[in-house]
Scaffold this motif. Structure first.
Motif, PDB file in Angstrom:
ATOM      1  N   MET A  15       0.941  -1.322  -0.016  1.00  0.00           N
ATOM      2  CA  MET A  15      -0.006  -0.107  -0.012  1.00  0.00           C
ATOM      3  C   MET A  15       0.969   1.128   0.010  1.00  0.00           C
ATOM      4  N   LEU A  16       0.494   2.268  -0.948  1.00  0.00           N
ATOM      5  CA  LEU A  16       1.091   3.423  -0.858  1.00  0.00           C
ATOM      6  C   LEU A  16       0.540   4.423  -0.115  1.00  0.00           C
ATOM      7  N   HIS A  17       1.352   4.973   1.064  1.00  0.00           N
ATOM      8  CA  HIS A  17       0.513   6.133   1.877  1.00  0.00           C
ATOM      9  C   HIS A  17       0.941   7.489   1.320  1.00  0.00           C
ATOM     10  N   ILE A  18       0.086   8.144   1.049  1.00  0.00           N
ATOM     11  CA  ILE A  18       0.515   9.599   0.279  1.00  0.00           C
ATOM     12  C   ILE A  18       0.236  10.667   1.289  1.00  0.00           C
ATOM     13  N   ILE A  19       1.171  11.382   1.897  1.00  0.00           N
ATOM     14  CA  ILE A  19       0.747  12.272   2.672  1.00  0.00           C
ATOM     15  C   ILE A  19       1.330  13.768   2.258  1.00  0.00           C
ATOM     16  N   ASP A  20       0.238  14.434   1.899  1.00  0.00           N
ATOM     17  CA  ASP A  20       0.406  15.774   1.257  1.00  0.00           C
ATOM     18  C   ASP A  20      -0.735  16.552   1.551  1.00  0.00           C
ATOM     19  N   ASP A  21      -0.520  17.841   1.856  1.00  0.00           N
ATOM     20  CA  ASP A  21      -1.656  18.704   2.408  1.00  0.00           C
ATOM     21  C   ASP A  21      -2.637  19.204   1.236  1.00  0.00           C
ATOM     22  N   GLU A  22      -1.906  18.850   0.062  1.00  0.00           N
ATOM     23  CA  GLU A  22      -2.424  19.477  -1.346  1.00  0.00           C
ATOM     24  C   GLU A  22      -3.285  18.389  -1.877  1.00  0.00           C
ATOM     25  N   GLU A  23      -4.666  18.463  -1.891  1.00  0.00           N
ATOM     26  CA  GLU A  23      -5.434  17.605  -2.650  1.00  0.00           C
ATOM     27  C   GLU A  23      -5.404  16.991  -3.814  1.00  0.00           C
ATOM     28  N   VAL A  24      -4.882  18.031  -4.653  1.00  0.00           N
ATOM     29  CA  VAL A  24      -4.677  17.740  -5.961  1.00  0.00           C
ATOM     30  C   VAL A  24      -3.478  16.833  -6.201  1.00  0.00           C
ATOM     31  N   ILE A  25      -2.346  17.158  -5.434  1.00  0.00           N
ATOM     32  CA  ILE A  25      -1.034  16.355  -5.299  1.00  0.00           C
ATOM     33  C   ILE A  25      -1.527  14.831  -5.124  1.00  0.00           C
ATOM     34  N   ARG A  26      -2.240  14.899  -3.771  1.00  0.00           N
ATOM     35  CA  ARG A  26      -2.490  13.311  -3.450  1.00  0.00           C
ATOM     36  C   ARG A  26      -3.460  12.784  -4.449  1.00  0.00           C
ATOM     37  N   ASP A  27      -4.371  13.318  -5.166  1.00  0.00           N
ATOM     38  CA  ASP A  27      -5.160  12.500  -6.208  1.00  0.00           C
ATOM     39  C   ASP A  27      -4.321  12.421  -7.470  1.00  0.00           C
ATOM     40  N   SER A  28      -3.441  13.291  -7.874  1.00  0.00           N
ATOM     41  CA  SER A  28      -2.715  12.876  -8.928  1.00  0.00           C
ATOM     42  C   SER A  28      -1.611  11.642  -8.679  1.00  0.00           C
ATOM     43  N   LEU A  29      -1.042  11.572  -7.449  1.00  0.00           N
ATOM     44  CA  LEU A  29      -0.063  10.654  -7.200  1.00  0.00           C
ATOM     45  C   LEU A  29      -0.994   9.177  -7.029  1.00  0.00           C
ATOM     46  N   SER A  30      -2.087   9.266  -6.453  1.00  0.00           N
ATOM     47  CA  SER A  30      -3.005   8.226  -6.392  1.00  0.00           C
ATOM     48  C   SER A  30      -3.175   7.603  -7.660  1.00  0.00           C
ATOM     49  N   TRP A  31      -3.497   8.456  -8.631  1.00  0.00           N
ATOM     50  CA  TRP A  31      -3.995   7.986 -10.023  1.00  0.00           C
ATOM     51  C   TRP A  31      -2.682   7.536 -10.560  1.00  0.00           C
ATOM     52  N   LEU A  32      -1.510   7.962 -10.451  1.00  0.00           N
ATOM     53  CA  LEU A  32      -0.394   7.633 -10.972  1.00  0.00           C
ATOM     54  C   LEU A  32       0.085   6.169 -10.600  1.00  0.00           C
ATOM     55  N   ALA A  33      -0.198   5.873  -9.002  1.00  0.00           N
ATOM     56  CA  ALA A  33      -0.054   4.675  -8.365  1.00  0.00           C
ATOM     57  C   ALA A  33      -0.761   3.721  -9.049  1.00  0.00           C
ATOM     58  N   ARG A  34      -2.210   4.013  -9.081  1.00  0.00           N
ATOM     59  CA  ARG A  34      -3.045   2.850  -9.790  1.00  0.00           C
ATOM     60  C   ARG A  34      -2.759   2.660 -11.126  1.00  0.00           C
ATOM     61  N   SER A  35      -2.243   3.467 -12.051  1.00  0.00           N
ATOM     62  CA  SER A  35      -1.593   3.334 -13.323  1.00  0.00           C
ATOM     63  C   SER A  35      -0.717   2.114 -13.412  1.00  0.00           C
ATOM     64  N   ARG A  36       0.079   1.988 -12.294  1.00  0.00           N
ATOM     65  CA  ARG A  36       1.290   1.073 -12.205  1.00  0.00           C
ATOM     66  C   ARG A  36       0.675  -0.269 -11.139  1.00  0.00           C
ATOM     67  N   GLN A  37      -0.659  -0.326 -11.078  1.00  0.00           N
ATOM     68  CA  GLN A  37      -1.346  -1.103 -10.219  1.00  0.00           C
ATOM     69  C   GLN A  37      -0.872  -1.368  -8.663  1.00  0.00           C
TER      70      GLN A  37
END
Length: 196
Positions: free
Chosen positions: A1-23
């Motif tokens: 599980m990748l735990h993304i800790i960032d106060d900017e929601e747009v960064i969290r969302d884009s990193l989550s999407w990027l992670a999902r693109s790599r399963q």
């Protein structure tokens, strides 16, 4: 599980999407405090490994302070930390890496390089988890079971073990069965492979 800790929601969302693109499964946290609350409330390590993507500068508890807390709890092998920052500098990167951070990326970063490092961190975490489980299983053995285990690993037969320890062969067989059960193996070869 990748735990993304960032106060900017747009960064969290884009990193989550990027992670999902790599399963890679990912979850976001708006602050270090939110992640810590989850850690305190029955956090379970993922059998596939865990990794923390951590923003350096956030309101409240900073990323570096959270990292120090994880380090103090000796969690950075199971929860390797990759720092992300838009305000990084070389001395900060060198300092965090010397103190055990897995890596340090300055924004903007190369998406593929970041995800490659996340996969490497997850693999390290997975391996650390397996090692921790083996140590827990070994710790569950009684003193006598540990003696029998050592002799099994030397390739000694039950009769020889019984003679060396001054116990009956039946007692050795019982200890052997308990050892195999606690270590979750079926054969001495499997046991040796687990503890190599």
């Amino acid at each position: 599980m990748l735990h993304i800790i960032d106060d900017e929601e747009v960064i969290r969302d884009s990193l989550s999407w990027l992670a999902r693109s790599r399963q890679i499964a990912a979850v976001g946290y708006a602050s270090s405090e939110q992640f810590l609350a989850g850690l305190e409330q029955g956090f379970r390590f993922d059998t596939e490994g865990d990794c923390v993507l951590l923003d350096v500068r956030m309101p409240g508890l900073s990323g570096t302070s959270l990292f120090d807390m994880l380090s103090a709890r000796k969690l950075t092998k199971r929860l390797p930390v990759i720092f992300l920052t838009g305000h990084g500098d070389v001395p900060m990167a060198v300092d965090t890496l010397k103190r055990g951070a897995f890596d340090f990326f300055e924004k903007p970063f190369n998406d593929n390089k970041l995800m490659d490092r996340v996969l490497e961190a997850l693999a390290m975490s997975r391996e650390a988890g397996v090692t921790a489980q083996i140590h827990e299983r070994l710790a569950s053995l009684s003193a006598r079971e540990k003696e029998v285990l050592d002799l099994i690993l030397l390739g000694k037969m039950n009769k020889v073990i019984a003679d060396e320890l001054g116990i009956s062969m039946r007692t050795v067989e019982v200890h052997r069965a308990h050892i195999f059960d606690k270590m979750q193996v079926k054969t001495a070869v499997e046991l040796a492979g687990l503890l190599k």
